[in-house]
Design an enzyme around this catalytic site. Sequence first.
Site, PDB file in Angstrom:
ATOM      1  CD  GLU A 198      -1.788  -2.328   1.637  1.00 20.38           C
ATOM      2  OE1 GLU A 198      -0.594  -2.591   1.912  1.00 20.38           O
ATOM      3  OE2 GLU A 198      -2.724  -3.140   1.785  1.00 20.38           O
ATOM      4  CG  PHE A 208      -9.833  -9.322  11.587  1.00 19.56           C
ATOM      5  CD1 PHE A 208      -8.570  -9.724  12.007  1.00 19.56           C
ATOM      6  CD2 PHE A 208     -10.127  -9.368  10.235  1.00 19.56           C
ATOM      7  CE1 PHE A 208      -7.620 -10.159  11.096  1.00 19.56           C
ATOM      8  CE2 PHE A 208      -9.191  -9.810   9.321  1.00 19.56           C
ATOM      9  CZ  PHE A 208      -7.933 -10.212   9.752  1.00 19.56           C
ATOM     10  CD  GLN A 209      -7.552  -7.113   7.927  1.00 18.46           C
ATOM     11  OE1 GLN A 209      -8.472  -6.869   7.150  1.00 18.46           O
ATOM     12  NE2 GLN A 209      -6.402  -7.649   7.553  1.00 18.46           N
ATOM     13  CE  LYS A 235     -17.464  -6.268   3.873  1.00 13.57           C
ATOM     14  NZ  LYS A 235     -16.744  -7.538   4.022  1.00 13.57           N
ATOM     15  CG  MET A 293      22.693  11.856   3.104  1.00 11.12           C
ATOM     16  SD  MET A 293      23.877  13.022   2.366  1.00 11.12           S
ATOM     17  CE  MET A 293      22.928  13.664   1.000  1.00 11.12           C
TER      18      MET A 293
HETATM   19  C1  LIG Z   1      12.592   5.502   5.184  1.00 12.90           C
HETATM   20  C2  LIG Z   1      13.888   6.140   5.535  1.00 12.90           C
HETATM   21  N1  LIG Z   1      14.707   5.581   6.449  1.00 12.90           N
HETATM   22  C3  LIG Z   1      15.886   6.161   6.748  1.00 12.90           C
HETATM   23  C4  LIG Z   1      16.279   7.320   6.154  1.00 12.90           C
HETATM   24  C5  LIG Z   1      17.602   7.979   6.522  1.00 12.90           C
HETATM   25  N2  LIG Z   1      18.507   8.021   5.352  1.00 12.90           N
HETATM   26  C6  LIG Z   1      18.638   9.125   4.607  1.00 12.90           C
HETATM   27  S1  LIG Z   1      19.673   8.891   3.307  1.00 12.90           S
HETATM   28  C7  LIG Z   1      19.962   7.310   3.749  1.00 12.90           C
HETATM   29  C8  LIG Z   1      20.893   6.442   2.937  1.00 12.90           C
HETATM   30  C9  LIG Z   1      20.356   6.120   1.605  1.00 12.90           C
HETATM   31  O1  LIG Z   1      21.176   5.132   1.047  1.00 12.90           O
HETATM   32  P1  LIG Z   1      21.084   4.776  -0.489  1.00 12.90           P
HETATM   33  O2  LIG Z   1      19.662   4.613  -0.901  1.00 12.90           O
HETATM   34  O3  LIG Z   1      21.970   3.622  -0.763  1.00 12.90           O
HETATM   35  O4  LIG Z   1      21.597   6.087  -1.209  1.00 12.90           O
HETATM   36  P2  LIG Z   1      23.010   6.825  -1.198  1.00 12.90           P
HETATM   37  O5  LIG Z   1      22.955   7.849  -0.113  1.00 12.90           O
HETATM   38  O6  LIG Z   1      24.068   5.795  -0.968  1.00 12.90           O
HETATM   39  O7  LIG Z   1      23.086   7.459  -2.540  1.00 12.90           O
HETATM   40  C10 LIG Z   1      19.264   6.979   4.905  1.00 12.90           C
HETATM   41  C11 LIG Z   1      19.335   5.676   5.584  1.00 12.90           C
HETATM   42  C12 LIG Z   1      15.385   7.878   5.215  1.00 12.90           C
HETATM   43  N3  LIG Z   1      15.639   9.029   4.589  1.00 12.90           N
HETATM   44  N4  LIG Z   1      14.222   7.266   4.906  1.00 12.90           N
END
Ligand SMILES: Cc1ncc(C[n+]2csc(CCOP(=O)(O)OP(=O)(O)O)c2C)c(N)n1
Lengths: 569, 163
Positions: free
Chosen positions: A50, A112-113, A162, A478
Amino acid sequence: MQLTGAEIVIRCLHEEKVEYVFGYPGGSVLYIYDELFKQDKFKHVLVRHEQAAVHAADAYSRSSNKIGVCLVTSGPGVTNAVTGIATAHMDSVPLVIISGQVPTAYIGQDAFQECDTVGITRPCVKHNFLVKDVRDLAVTLKKAFYIAKTGRPGPVLVDIPKDITNQKCEFEYPKTIAMRSYNPMVKGHSGQIKKAVQMLLEAKRPMIYAGGGVILSDAAEKLTKFARSLGYPVTNTLMGLGGFPATDKHSLGMLGMHGTYEANMAMQHCDVLIAVGARFDDRVIGNPANFAGVSRKIIHIDIDPSSISKRVKVDVPIVGNLPDVLDELQKLLEASAGVPDPKALAAWWKQIDEWRSKKSLKYKQGKEIIMPQYVIEKLYEVTGGDAFITSDVGQHQMWAAQYYKFDKPRRWINSGGLGTMGVGLPYAMGVRFANPKATVACVTGEGSIQMNIQELSTAKQFRLPIKIINLNNRYLGMVRQWQQMFHGNRYAESYVDALPDFVKLAEAYGHVGMKIERPADVEPALRETFTKHKNDLVFMDFLTDQTANVYPMVAAGKGLSEMILAEEL
Amino acid sequence: MRHIISILIENEAGALSRVSGLFSARAFNIESLTVAPTEDASLSRMTIVSTGSDDVIEQITKQLNKLIDVVKVVDLSEAAHIERELMLVRVRAAGKDREEMKRIADIFRGRIIDVTDSTYVIELTGNGSKLDAFLEAIDRSLILETVRTGVSGIGRGDRILKV
Ligand SMILES: Cc1ncc(C[n+]2csc(CCOP(=O)(O)OP(=O)(O)O)c2C)c(N)n1
């Protein structure tokens, strides 16, 4: 004629000329799905989670300016959708989410749900409704569409028990809606607009700061005309990219945490700043005290009064619908006898060009290891700068924003506000549904793509020829960059181990996979992807430099002029 | 600064949680909140007492106005206004305290509305500081329980909050 609630839902969607509903069935929405089965005016896109339904509807909207529609079941269907809803809310995207609920008599019984959908979603929607009487259903849906799209747009959720979908009543779809508590259409105050024109004409070092509001309100063309007629520099926020052509000589590129040197310096040194559909977000202006520490006059145009003087005090607030305000500004400018001081403006541009000559986005591509920036530059070239680019969240997102030059609005689709990893692939799906002939590429990382990888299956079912550009650095890049810069190189849990073989994975889902390991192969592989495999989904797994960082960078809490630039190369 | 904000809001299920949720989500301060339907049953009126700088109060009124169900918002403290709060206090009133308690209640124009051999329930209306003053004036150890409604406010003169 008497219709059931489920029939009414379908009829309302027809009245709203909905083309696609992104959804996933379950117990509480079975009557609605049954009616959906009997019609062919809109198509239902069965996602595999979803969250992806909401992201896809969100990107459908962002890339077309239509309202995205989702349909999910009660309980887990809704909770799965919450990330998508919050993502759309933070970026002001108009959506209507229809959720099933347990039958009225069961509400509050821990059925439920069952979950408190209205309670869970309240802080991340523009508005939500629980329908308690089938006779309210049509007008509630009408209100949902109206509220989603007007004023500052946003997601609206309608929760339908529902039993309501199985009860009958007379159906009539209201033609118009009037709500005494909600009157969003506001015309900019003409006195304020006059003041703004005066201020703009007297500026010695003017600056136009354009945000996502320009995109959302379809004001890009008007903004471009306005900026060009003044000859003033323009910077775009991450959400505003494409609102002013990046290749125009007046463009200083993106500003903010990873903005260009020239954009951030100009923000701190201008004497008159006009903020157009932007909200002085923390990732954009850095430390507000530092930002306010230099003296400049600020004009702020926004449809949402609460955006004005929220983080930064402004001198001339203008609350209004952006295209209308820009029209009026333009009219007054053209009618005015005054012109910008040519000498001052020339000196200002000279200063800006000096900042530009720092070339803050430069990087070096050697022979051995692929630089992520290089991939984006080649992607730009190979697609002629004309693709729809979605991204996930991380370094790759910033590189895509920095190196793909967006000349048109609604071409750059990303999660700016919430920063949700996992949006990239479902966003690409949504874009392609809204723009069935368009070239769509998803720039992602090996971390993000795995957050909604299951949608490769949906993409197969609907034959969506998305190109996935995976900048695979084996790190949550990042996070690693921040750990390197601010946490003494301690890479806590940011290495992504046990990665799948993405080529085989793509093939397992029935798509084309490619692994690109050498710089010399980048361009040929991209060409092959966008020509020979035009009609396929291609998963391009680029093994990129693991140590690359995003520059320039304004560290959190710092001022815009305190940028960390790329190491001398 | 302390502000008294009056709100007219559609009398819908969940309206109160939209307002209280807004205050907690945005870390706005809330001292008291009262709500009840108006003479027009489709509308509720709330009075919120909050403290904050002018900037914060401006954000509060803007954010309240942004709620879809909110019809009108005014900051009553911007001009002349009246605020009233109702308090019910149960006190120990036995022996020598009994007469004294009645005397102080009279001074504050309180009314004794429930009586037992050893206790009174005193009803008092006024602005917040009057109610505080009453509690200060009586012997603390005699207070058995207090309940306060929170402030309701209305503008003076012809300042009217109506749709
Ligand atoms: C759902 C979610 N969880 C955690 C984060 C924190 N976060 C920001 S950037 C990042 C790393 C992303 O890694 P990747 O997709 O491999 O991209 P890269 O930075 O290596 O280009 C994380 C964990 C986020 N933005 N969103």
